[in-house]
Enzyme design. Structure first.
Site, short mmCIF file in Angstrom:
data_model
loop_
_atom_site.label_atom_id
_atom_site.label_comp_id
_atom_site.label_asym_id
_atom_site.label_seq_id
_atom_site.Cartn_x
_atom_site.Cartn_y
_atom_site.Cartn_z
CD GLU A 151 -2.51 5.64 6.82
OE1 GLU A 151 -2.51 5.69 5.59
OE2 GLU A 151 -1.62 5.05 7.48
CB SER A 161 5.59 -1.90 11.85
OG SER A 161 5.27 -0.53 12.14
N GLY A 218 2.96 -1.05 4.24
CA GLY A 218 2.95 0.35 3.88
C GLY A 218 4.36 0.82 3.54
N GLY A 219 5.02 1.44 4.51
CA GLY A 219 6.33 2.05 4.30
C GLY A 219 7.34 1.16 3.58
CG ASN A 225 -1.65 1.26 1.48
OD1 ASN A 225 -1.76 2.09 0.57
ND2 ASN A 225 -2.17 1.43 2.68
CD1 TRP A 226 3.67 1.21 -2.83
CD2 TRP A 226 3.35 2.19 -4.82
NE1 TRP A 226 4.35 0.49 -3.77
CE2 TRP A 226 4.18 1.07 -5.00
CE3 TRP A 226 3.01 2.97 -5.93
CZ2 TRP A 226 4.68 0.71 -6.26
CZ3 TRP A 226 3.50 2.61 -7.19
CH2 TRP A 226 4.32 1.49 -7.33
CE LYS A 227 0.13 3.26 4.82
NZ LYS A 227 0.23 3.35 6.26
N GLY A 251 2.91 2.30 10.72
CA GLY A 251 3.86 3.39 10.55
C GLY A 251 4.65 3.71 11.81
CG HIS A 256 -5.58 2.02 5.42
ND1 HIS A 256 -5.06 3.02 6.20
CD2 HIS A 256 -4.60 1.09 5.29
CE1 HIS A 256 -3.81 2.71 6.52
NE2 HIS A 256 -3.52 1.54 5.98
CD GLU A 263 -3.31 -2.51 7.44
OE1 GLU A 263 -2.19 -2.74 6.96
OE2 GLU A 263 -3.97 -1.49 7.14
P1 PGA Z 1 3.13 0.36 7.57
O1 PGA Z 1 1.63 0.55 7.03
O2 PGA Z 1 3.64 -0.93 6.97
O3 PGA Z 1 3.87 1.56 7.10
O4 PGA Z 1 3.04 0.24 9.06
C1 PGA Z 1 0.75 -0.53 6.87
C2 PGA Z 1 -0.58 -0.07 6.32
O5 PGA Z 1 -1.04 1.00 6.73
O6 PGA Z 1 -1.20 -0.74 5.46
#
Ligand code: PGA
Length: 253
Positions: A101, A217, A238-239, A12-14, A177, A99, A171
């Site tokens: 966010e 993470s 994500g990251g 997930n590149w956000k 993050g 998600h 999640e």
């Molecule tokens: P993260 O994000 O790997 O940066 O913790 C995961 C996500 O929000 O899908």
């Protein structure tokens, strides 16, 4: 469309990687990641990078693409939004829904996640429903109750027949993050809880077939341990999905 083959390694590149950066990412990633038929690799680029991503993976049918969000209406005066039908036309196979966010930064409600999951299924795509508790909810021992409240209304709106198209991602908000991942024990316990909720609605056989991903993470050095947990059918990253070499390591874990 059926849920992807497990394990599912999803990035997930956000709000990262514009069209040129997306093309550069795939140039590097596809050079090190060879097709494998024992797992699925999925990316969720930003909507404006979707076309460039699709072009970049055109020759690689092993890589699937999705959108990070859609609106539940089919079209109309909804400035800034994208419909599930448009996502399908653009070549998306999956869509992230709910998600954390979206829920906690943009105020998306569980009612809205239900409508979005319906729209995604009605467009013939696979919804990846994200659920997870906040740190204060876990400290209070309320994680099961919170996840059940996020999951139950969606499951009521998804028929047994449609459940084979569903993916769930657990999640925990406190792990996203932050560099603090859930322990394999905590992830295993929550995945078992989610599976039991799915089984109560659809029966054990169908519940066993629904991929439940862990997210929060996930990094190259902890992916294998998390993927080896009973009930963890993949990871949503994500990251660490922004680094083509690191993400290829996660895909190989
Ligand atoms: P993260 O994000 O790997 O940066 O913790 C995961 C996500 O929000 O899908």
């Amino acid at each position: 469309m059926s849920a992807p083959l497990r394990p599912v390694l999803a990035g997930n590149w956000k709000m990262n990687l514009g069209p040129a950066e997306a093309a550069r990412f795939f140039g590097e990633f596809l050079a090190v990641w060879q097709p494998r038929d024992d797992r699925s690799v999925v990316f969720f680029p930003p909507a404006v990078s979707f076309a460039a991503s699709r072009e970049a993976v055109r020759a690689r049918h092993d890589v699937r693409l999705g959108l990070q969000n859609v609106h539940w209406e089919a079209g109309g005066a909804f400035t800034g939004e994208t419909s599930a039908g448009m996502a399908a036309e653009a070549g998306a196979e999956l869509v992230l829904v709910g998600h954390s966010e979206r829920r906690w930064v943009f105020g998306e409600t569980t009612d809205e996640t239900v409508k979005k999951v319906r729209a995604v299924l009605d467009a013939g795509l696979v919804p990846v429903l994200c659920v997870g508790e906040k740190i204060e909810e876990r400290r209070a021992g309320r994680q099961d109750e919170v996840v059940r409240a996020q999951l139950a209304p969606v499951l009521q709106a998804v028929s047994l027949d449609e459940a084979r198209s569903l993916v769930v991602a657990y999640e925990p908000v406190w792990a996203i993050g932050t560099g603090v991942n859930a322990t394999p024990q905590d992830a295993g316990a929550m995945h078992a809880f989610v599976r039991a909720e799915l089984a109560a609605r659809y029966g054990h056989e169908t519940a066993a077939a629904i991929p439940i991903l862990y997210g929060g993470s996930v990094k190259p050095d902890n992916a294998a341990a998390l993927l080896s947990v009973e009930g963890v059918d993949g990871v949503l990253v994500g990251g660490a999905s922004l680094d083509p070499h690191g993400f290829a390591k996660i895909c190989a874990a």
